[in-house]
Design a protein around this motif. Structure first.
Motif, mmCIF file in Angstrom:
data_model
loop_
_atom_site.group_PDB
_atom_site.id
_atom_site.type_symbol
_atom_site.label_atom_id
_atom_site.label_comp_id
_atom_site.label_asym_id
_atom_site.label_seq_id
_atom_site.Cartn_x
_atom_site.Cartn_y
_atom_site.Cartn_z
ATOM 1 N N ASP A 2 0.833 -1.188 0.000
ATOM 2 C CA ASP A 2 0.000 0.000 0.000
ATOM 3 C C ASP A 2 0.882 1.258 0.000
ATOM 4 O O ASP A 2 1.833 1.357 0.770
ATOM 5 C CB ASP A 2 -0.877 -0.038 1.249
ATOM 6 C CG ASP A 2 -1.915 1.057 1.280
ATOM 7 O OD1 ASP A 2 -1.977 1.859 0.326
ATOM 8 O OD2 ASP A 2 -2.671 1.104 2.269
ATOM 9 N N SER A 3 0.547 2.221 -0.826
ATOM 10 C CA SER A 3 1.363 3.446 -0.924
ATOM 11 C C SER A 3 1.276 4.325 0.323
ATOM 12 O O SER A 3 2.110 5.209 0.520
ATOM 13 C CB SER A 3 0.949 4.250 -2.159
ATOM 14 O OG SER A 3 -0.378 4.723 -2.006
ATOM 15 N N THR A 4 0.275 4.099 1.202
ATOM 16 C CA THR A 4 0.174 4.913 2.423
ATOM 17 C C THR A 4 1.304 4.622 3.404
ATOM 18 O O THR A 4 1.477 5.368 4.368
ATOM 19 C CB THR A 4 -1.182 4.701 3.127
ATOM 20 O OG1 THR A 4 -1.317 3.328 3.470
ATOM 21 C CG2 THR A 4 -2.337 5.156 2.253
ATOM 22 N N TYR A 5 2.036 3.554 3.171
ATOM 23 C CA TYR A 5 3.222 3.316 4.008
ATOM 24 C C TYR A 5 4.270 4.397 3.766
ATOM 25 O O TYR A 5 5.097 4.671 4.611
ATOM 26 C CB TYR A 5 3.849 1.956 3.712
ATOM 27 C CG TYR A 5 3.054 0.788 4.244
ATOM 28 C CD1 TYR A 5 2.786 0.667 5.603
ATOM 29 C CD2 TYR A 5 2.588 -0.196 3.388
ATOM 30 C CE1 TYR A 5 2.072 -0.400 6.100
ATOM 31 C CE2 TYR A 5 1.875 -1.270 3.881
ATOM 32 C CZ TYR A 5 1.613 -1.376 5.238
ATOM 33 O OH TYR A 5 0.902 -2.429 5.725
ATOM 34 N N PHE A 6 4.232 4.987 2.590
ATOM 35 C CA PHE A 6 5.236 5.970 2.218
ATOM 36 C C PHE A 6 4.717 7.404 2.233
ATOM 37 O O PHE A 6 5.480 8.325 2.479
ATOM 38 C CB PHE A 6 5.778 5.646 0.824
ATOM 39 C CG PHE A 6 6.397 4.280 0.748
ATOM 40 C CD1 PHE A 6 7.629 4.032 1.318
ATOM 41 C CD2 PHE A 6 5.735 3.242 0.117
ATOM 42 C CE1 PHE A 6 8.197 2.782 1.264
ATOM 43 C CE2 PHE A 6 6.303 1.985 0.052
ATOM 44 C CZ PHE A 6 7.532 1.745 0.629
ATOM 45 N N TRP A 7 3.432 7.585 1.955
ATOM 46 C CA TRP A 7 2.908 8.945 1.848
ATOM 47 C C TRP A 7 1.429 8.969 2.193
ATOM 48 O O TRP A 7 0.640 8.217 1.631
ATOM 49 C CB TRP A 7 3.128 9.477 0.440
ATOM 50 C CG TRP A 7 2.635 10.865 0.233
ATOM 51 C CD1 TRP A 7 1.505 11.253 -0.410
ATOM 52 C CD2 TRP A 7 3.251 12.073 0.669
ATOM 53 N NE1 TRP A 7 1.371 12.604 -0.395
ATOM 54 C CE2 TRP A 7 2.444 13.148 0.263
ATOM 55 C CE3 TRP A 7 4.415 12.361 1.368
ATOM 56 C CZ2 TRP A 7 2.757 14.475 0.533
ATOM 57 C CZ3 TRP A 7 4.714 13.675 1.626
ATOM 58 C CH2 TRP A 7 3.909 14.723 1.207
ATOM 59 N N THR A 8 1.076 9.862 3.125
ATOM 60 C CA THR A 8 -0.349 10.021 3.470
ATOM 61 C C THR A 8 -0.796 11.459 3.267
ATOM 62 O O THR A 8 -1.838 11.859 3.759
ATOM 63 C CB THR A 8 -0.604 9.601 4.933
ATOM 64 O OG1 THR A 8 0.216 10.376 5.789
ATOM 65 C CG2 THR A 8 -0.362 8.121 5.141
#
Length: 175
Positions: A2-8
């Motif tokens: 999931d990309s939210t591990y890197f950017w929220t």
């Protein structure tokens, strides 16, 4: 992954920056207002407040769901508790007895206090080290070595004993 591990998004970053800057400045002002006693050598009360403040500040710095007001309230609460306990400690002997460990004699008048050393998990070597660090090559030069409230070892030379008023209250209680 999931990309939210890197950017929220920018919101959590702005929150961290805001809480970090404002929280840090408020904490510095609170500690400055608390006076030098708060930053002196650490008694158990000082140690607990330092660890708790550091932990709370670290937590609110990275917690996105903690508002700036809540973060500041937590820091102010901890400093106020420290102020209240320090004031109570200065005013009432019962609070002092609860919060402070009294100084203890580890060495007095040529005698190692072996029972006291064991009780406080110290060794004769610790006493010898304190003597050397205070510029004495022999225990024969010393009248007393005291384990102080902040964990430091105070060394009193025979020539500096004077009337013994800072040591004698602990002679009777330790023997």
């Amino acid at each position: 992954m999931d990309s939210t591990y890197f950017w929220t998004g920018w919101s959590p970053i702005v929150h961290t920056l805001l809480v970090g800057v404002v929280g840090y400045l408020v904490l510095v002002m609170l500690l400055r207002g608390a006076g030098p006693r708060t930053m002196a050598s650490m008694t158990p009360l000082d140690f607990v407040i330092a660890v708790t403040l550091g932990s709370a500040f670290g937590r609110v710095l990275t917690a996105v769901k903690v508002s700036l007001a809540q973060a500041l309230a937590a820091l102010v609460l901890l400093v106020v508790i420290q102020w209240v306990l320090a004031a109570a400690r200065a005013r009432w002997s019962l609070v002092r007895r609860l919060l402070d460990a009294p100084p203890v004699l580890l060495f007095y008048d040529g005698q190692m206090q072996h029972g006291v050393l064991r009780k406080h998990r110290m060794t004769e070597s610790d006493v010898h080290t304190a003597a050397r660090e205070s510029g004495h090559g022999s225990l024969a030069d010393l009248q007393a070595v005291i384990l102080d409230q902040d964990g430091s070892l105070g060394v009193i030379a025979r020539s500096s004993m004077g009337d013994g008023s800072s040591v004698l209250p602990f002679v009777a209680s330790d023997r």
